[in-house]
Design a protein around this motif. Structure first.
Motif, mmCIF file in Angstrom:
data_model
loop_
_atom_site.group_PDB
_atom_site.id
_atom_site.type_symbol
_atom_site.label_atom_id
_atom_site.label_comp_id
_atom_site.label_asym_id
_atom_site.label_seq_id
_atom_site.Cartn_x
_atom_site.Cartn_y
_atom_site.Cartn_z
ATOM 1 N N GLN A 299 0.874 -1.385 0.279
ATOM 2 C CA GLN A 299 -0.062 -0.037 -0.388
ATOM 3 C C GLN A 299 0.845 1.334 -0.496
ATOM 4 O OE1 GLN A 299 -2.868 -0.078 3.044
ATOM 5 N NE2 GLN A 299 -4.015 -1.360 2.203
ATOM 6 N N TYR A 302 2.191 1.535 -3.475
ATOM 7 C CA TYR A 302 1.233 2.093 -4.350
ATOM 8 C C TYR A 302 0.845 3.763 -3.793
ATOM 9 C CZ TYR A 302 -3.249 2.484 -6.349
ATOM 10 O OH TYR A 302 -4.824 3.494 -6.503
ATOM 11 N N GLY A 303 1.058 4.643 -2.655
ATOM 12 C CA GLY A 303 0.953 5.435 -2.630
ATOM 13 C C GLY A 303 1.890 6.339 -2.518
ATOM 14 N N GLU A 305 3.917 5.732 -5.463
ATOM 15 C CA GLU A 305 3.554 5.476 -6.969
ATOM 16 C C GLU A 305 2.369 6.429 -7.886
ATOM 17 O OE1 GLU A 305 2.688 1.150 -7.981
ATOM 18 O OE2 GLU A 305 4.522 0.956 -8.001
ATOM 19 N N LYS A 306 1.232 6.470 -7.049
ATOM 20 C CA LYS A 306 0.333 7.590 -7.400
ATOM 21 C C LYS A 306 0.790 8.995 -7.751
ATOM 22 C CE LYS A 306 -4.425 7.701 -5.369
ATOM 23 N NZ LYS A 306 -5.281 7.047 -4.625
ATOM 24 N N ALA A 307 1.587 8.841 -6.104
ATOM 25 C CA ALA A 307 2.301 10.641 -6.151
ATOM 26 C C ALA A 307 3.386 10.406 -7.385
ATOM 27 C CB ALA A 307 2.872 10.916 -4.400
ATOM 28 N N ARG A 308 3.369 9.710 -7.744
ATOM 29 C CA ARG A 308 4.556 10.065 -8.929
ATOM 30 C C ARG A 308 5.542 11.142 -8.894
ATOM 31 N NH1 ARG A 308 2.976 9.344 -14.372
ATOM 32 N NH2 ARG A 308 0.915 9.062 -14.360
#
Ligand code: SAH
Length: 332
Positions: A299, A302-303, A305-308
């Motif tokens: 998780q 994933y966080g 990655e989402k924030a790039r």
């Protein structure tokens, strides 16, 4: 080896001036493991040097071999013990070098921190960890150095910088600065000094939390140098050198792996385009923290990655040997 003494001895013996270069070149290559075996100099000189000068300043006590990793326990002249690790999993053979016997910083998750601090390593003792491996590898050789073994390199500044100069110099080990990395727990004054060196040596900072209180609870040094000061120095370093800084973050269950921790580290890394995050799986240490469970770990990733943000997950080698990050301790 003590090169100042070698120079003096060669002068005493009235050897030609090229002899010093010849011997040091052979020494750094790892081609020989004693003066007796230095077949390219006269028998008489070999005998003289063996009688008056120690070859390697460290004595190997024990080696352990794992998959793509090897660890050695080395003893100093005064009976102190340190460890060095060889990693052989990509195009360059990498050696993880210790800078101190023990460590005074006592990070809660680190095995070296638990053994306390004995003393700084000398320049020779730092360089000779690499020579030990070159002797073992010959004709192959060590191509990359990480100062991420036992100790805090920035608290042994003079010796570490002299060692790096030898490691880097053409007459020494001739390893390019971009193939040398130094990791600090955040000795802020020295990060400033390091920026002023204007070198291309890679800098890593063990962050582990972007929250002042939490960082203090796992890394006592955070009380001395606040996160705010650390960030200021890192910003300055990045501005001055235009080089990336690698922030190390080991995910610890219930310590730095919550959603709040995630948003804080994202904000920290996003604050400077030269900040880069290295996520390290936490390695097991007696009495240390627990690694985050797989779900939480994923998780968190994933966080990120989402924030790039710029990050990678560093693989951990050497766990089976207790030779991974933070597992080095001189238990013998
Ligand atoms: N004193 C320096 C260098 C030695 S530690 C420093 O703190 O950076 C090398 C790296 O291993 C650091 O990033 C450190 O935070 C990390 N480390 C320490 N204990 C660890 C553990 N149990 N699991 C994973 N990484 C650890």
């Amino acid at each position: 080896m003590d090169f100042a003494k070698l120079k003096q001895l060669l002068q005493d013996k009235k050897e030609p001036s090229f002899r010093f270069k010849q011997i040091s070149k052979s020494y750094y290559s790892g081609r020989f493991d004693s003066f007796e075996n230095m077949t390219d100099i006269s028998k008489d000189l070999r005998k003289f040097l063996s009688a008056n000068l120690n070859y390697l300043s460290l004595k190997p006590i024990k080696t352990s071999v794992g998959e793509q990793t090897e660890k050695v326990l080395l003893e100093t002249h005064d009976g102190q013990k340190i460890e060095s690790v060889l990693m052989n999993y990509d195009e360059w053979i990498t050696v993880c070098v210790s800078s101190q016997v023990g460590c005074p910083l006592a990070c809660k998750f680190c095995a070296t921190g638990k053994m306390g601090f004995k003393r700084n390593l000398t320049t020779d003792e730092i360089v000779d960890q690499i020579i030990f491996w070159n002797q073992k590898l010959f004709p192959k050789y060590v191509g990359r150095i990480v100062l991420m073994g036992m100790g805090e390199p920035f608290l042994n500044w003079d010796n570490v910088i002299s060692a790096i100069n030898i490691i880097n110099s053409k007459e020494g080990l001739d390893i390019g600065v971009r193939k040398i990395s130094i990791s600090t727990a955040g000795v802020v004054d020295r990060i400033d000094d390091f920026a002023n060196l204007n070198t291309q040596i890679n800098l890593a900072v063990s962050l582990h939390s972007a929250d002042q209180k939490k960082r203090e609870s796992i890394m006592p040094i955070a009380r001395q140098y606040s996160l705010e000061d650390l960030k200021k120095s890192c910003d300055l370093y990045a501005k001055k050198t235009k080089r990336q800084i690698f922030f190390e973050y080991a995910l610890m269950s219930g310590v730095n792996d919550s959603l709040e921790d995630l948003s804080k580290i994202i904000k920290f890394i996003q604050s400077n385009h030269l900040f880069y995050l290295n996520i390290i799986p936490l390695n097991k240490v007696d009495g240390g923290m627990t690694p985050s469970n797989t779900n939480t770990f994923n998780q968190f990733i994933y966080g990120l990655e989402k924030a790039r943000i710029n990050f990678s997950i560093r693989k951990s080698f050497g766990q089976s040997l207790d030779a991974a990050c933070g597992q080095l301790v001189a238990k013998n």
